[in-house]
Design a protein around this motif. Structure first.
Motif, short mmCIF file in Angstrom:
data_model
loop_
_atom_site.label_atom_id
_atom_site.label_comp_id
_atom_site.label_asym_id
_atom_site.label_seq_id
_atom_site.Cartn_x
_atom_site.Cartn_y
_atom_site.Cartn_z
N ARG A 193 0.83 -1.21 0.00
CA ARG A 193 0.00 0.00 0.00
C ARG A 193 0.86 1.25 0.00
N TRP A 194 1.95 1.22 0.77
CA TRP A 194 2.85 2.37 0.83
C TRP A 194 3.54 2.60 -0.52
N ARG A 195 4.04 1.52 -1.13
CA ARG A 195 4.78 1.64 -2.39
C ARG A 195 3.87 2.00 -3.56
N LEU A 196 2.62 1.57 -3.51
CA LEU A 196 1.69 1.84 -4.59
C LEU A 196 0.93 3.15 -4.40
N ASN A 197 1.32 3.91 -3.38
CA ASN A 197 0.68 5.19 -3.09
C ASN A 197 -0.81 5.02 -2.80
N LEU A 198 -1.13 3.94 -2.08
CA LEU A 198 -2.49 3.67 -1.62
C LEU A 198 -2.44 3.49 -0.10
N PRO A 199 -2.11 4.55 0.62
CA PRO A 199 -1.78 4.41 2.05
C PRO A 199 -2.95 3.97 2.92
N THR A 200 -2.60 3.25 3.97
CA THR A 200 -3.56 2.91 5.02
C THR A 200 -3.82 4.17 5.85
N PRO A 201 -4.84 4.16 6.73
CA PRO A 201 -5.08 5.34 7.57
C PRO A 201 -3.86 5.78 8.36
N ARG A 202 -3.12 4.85 8.94
CA ARG A 202 -1.93 5.23 9.71
C ARG A 202 -0.83 5.77 8.79
N GLN A 203 -0.71 5.18 7.62
CA GLN A 203 0.27 5.68 6.68
C GLN A 203 -0.10 7.09 6.19
N ARG A 204 -1.40 7.37 6.08
CA ARG A 204 -1.81 8.73 5.71
C ARG A 204 -1.41 9.73 6.79
N ASN A 205 -1.47 9.30 8.04
CA ASN A 205 -1.01 10.18 9.13
C ASN A 205 0.49 10.44 9.00
N LEU A 206 1.25 9.41 8.64
CA LEU A 206 2.69 9.59 8.44
C LEU A 206 2.95 10.55 7.29
N LEU A 207 2.20 10.41 6.21
CA LEU A 207 2.35 11.33 5.08
C LEU A 207 2.01 12.76 5.50
N ALA A 208 1.03 12.91 6.38
CA ALA A 208 0.69 14.25 6.87
C ALA A 208 1.85 14.85 7.66
N VAL A 209 2.53 14.02 8.46
CA VAL A 209 3.70 14.49 9.21
C VAL A 209 4.79 14.94 8.25
N LEU A 210 5.06 14.13 7.24
CA LEU A 210 6.10 14.47 6.27
C LEU A 210 5.74 15.73 5.50
N HIS A 211 4.47 15.90 5.18
CA HIS A 211 4.03 17.10 4.46
C HIS A 211 4.21 18.34 5.33
N VAL A 212 3.83 18.23 6.59
CA VAL A 212 3.95 19.37 7.51
C VAL A 212 5.41 19.77 7.68
N LEU A 213 6.29 18.77 7.76
CA LEU A 213 7.71 19.05 7.97
C LEU A 213 8.46 19.28 6.66
N GLU A 214 7.73 19.22 5.53
CA GLU A 214 8.32 19.46 4.21
C GLU A 214 9.47 18.50 3.93
N VAL A 215 9.18 17.22 4.14
CA VAL A 215 10.17 16.15 3.90
C VAL A 215 9.79 15.40 2.63
N SER A 216 10.68 15.36 1.67
CA SER A 216 10.45 14.64 0.43
C SER A 216 11.29 13.36 0.34
N ASP A 217 12.37 13.30 1.10
CA ASP A 217 13.29 12.16 1.08
C ASP A 217 13.08 11.34 2.34
N THR A 218 12.43 10.17 2.21
CA THR A 218 12.16 9.34 3.38
C THR A 218 13.44 8.72 3.94
N GLY A 219 14.54 8.79 3.17
CA GLY A 219 15.81 8.30 3.67
C GLY A 219 16.34 9.12 4.83
N LYS A 220 15.78 10.30 5.03
CA LYS A 220 16.21 11.16 6.13
C LYS A 220 15.48 10.86 7.43
N ILE A 221 14.49 9.96 7.38
CA ILE A 221 13.69 9.67 8.57
C ILE A 221 14.52 8.90 9.59
N CYS A 222 14.51 9.37 10.82
CA CYS A 222 15.11 8.66 11.94
C CYS A 222 13.97 8.29 12.89
#
Length: 224
Positions: A193-222
């Motif tokens: 679901r994550w790779r196909l850009n069909l996120p689960t509800p929790r994954q959508r929350n993660l995407l919201a966090v990344l959007h708020v923090l303006e993160v485009s490279d998930t390799g930077k996630i700690c």
């Protein structure tokens, strides 16, 4: 209160850290109310532009996550992803970016707080339980447990009559195999679901966090 918390969104907060206080909290690391496995979380309570927030990260014995030294001190300029609604006067921090650090810190391990209903944390948006390699470490441990169960069932079936022994062995192993397959399918399902850009509800929350923090490279996630 739970209706208000359930409508919470993940929003951005920028500013300087003030009034930083450090503490620890014991949490259950399994869902059963009878579970005895516990881990220790660190709590960082501080204010940014007059808004009180709290960030939780692992100290010890939190499955699949290790202690990470956070770049956090009074006077630091930070960008936070927080819950729009406060619980006990404090907003939960989901993500942290520090002006002098290339990483983005995401509080995945705070999911352990879901087992503390008295704090009503589980009404707030929730992130995936695992991230990156931690997901596969979890799967490998489950696989090892299944292999041990196969060996135990083989030992218990030894010495029984041929038909009865084989039947017991096959039935018990089939149950374990089905449980393992269902577990692995859940992990694979979430990954797809994550790779196909069909996120689960929790994954959508993660995407919201990344959007708020303006993160485009998930390799930077700690993950913390």
């Amino acid at each position: 209160m739970k209706d208000r918390l359930a409508r919470a969104e993940i929003v951005r907060l920028d500013g300087q850290v003030a009034g930083l206080e450090y503490g620890t909290i014991w949490v259950k690391t399994e869902g059963s109310q009878y579970g005895v496995t516990k881990g220790l979380l660190r709590s960082f309570r501080f204010q940014v532009n007059g808004t009180s927030v709290v960030l939780y990260s692992p100290e010890s014995a939190i499955p699949f996550y290790r202690k990470v030294e956070l770049p956090l001190a009074n006077g630091d300029d930070v960008c936070l992803a927080i819950a729009s609604e406060a619980l006990d006067g404090q907003h939960l921090v989901y993500g942290l970016r520090h002006a002098a650090d290339p990483h983005v810190y995401i509080a995945f391990a705070a999911g352990s707080l879901e087992f503390q209903p008295d704090r009503q944390m589980y009404y707030l948006p929730r992130l995936p339980r695992f991230w990156g390699k931690s997901r596969w470490r979890q799967a490998s441990r489950f696989g090892i447990a299944a292999a041990m169960a196969f060996c135990v069932f083989r030992y218990l079936a030894h010495g029984e009559r041929g038909e009865d022994g084989l039947s017991t062995y096959v039935v018990m192993n089939s149950i374990v195999a089905l449980a393992l397959a269902a577990y692995l399918l859940t992990i694979v399902y979430g990954s797809l679901r994550w790779r196909l850009n069909l996120p689960t509800p929790r994954q959508r929350n993660l995407l919201a966090v990344l959007h708020v923090l303006e993160v485009s490279d998930t390799g930077k996630i700690c993950a913390v």
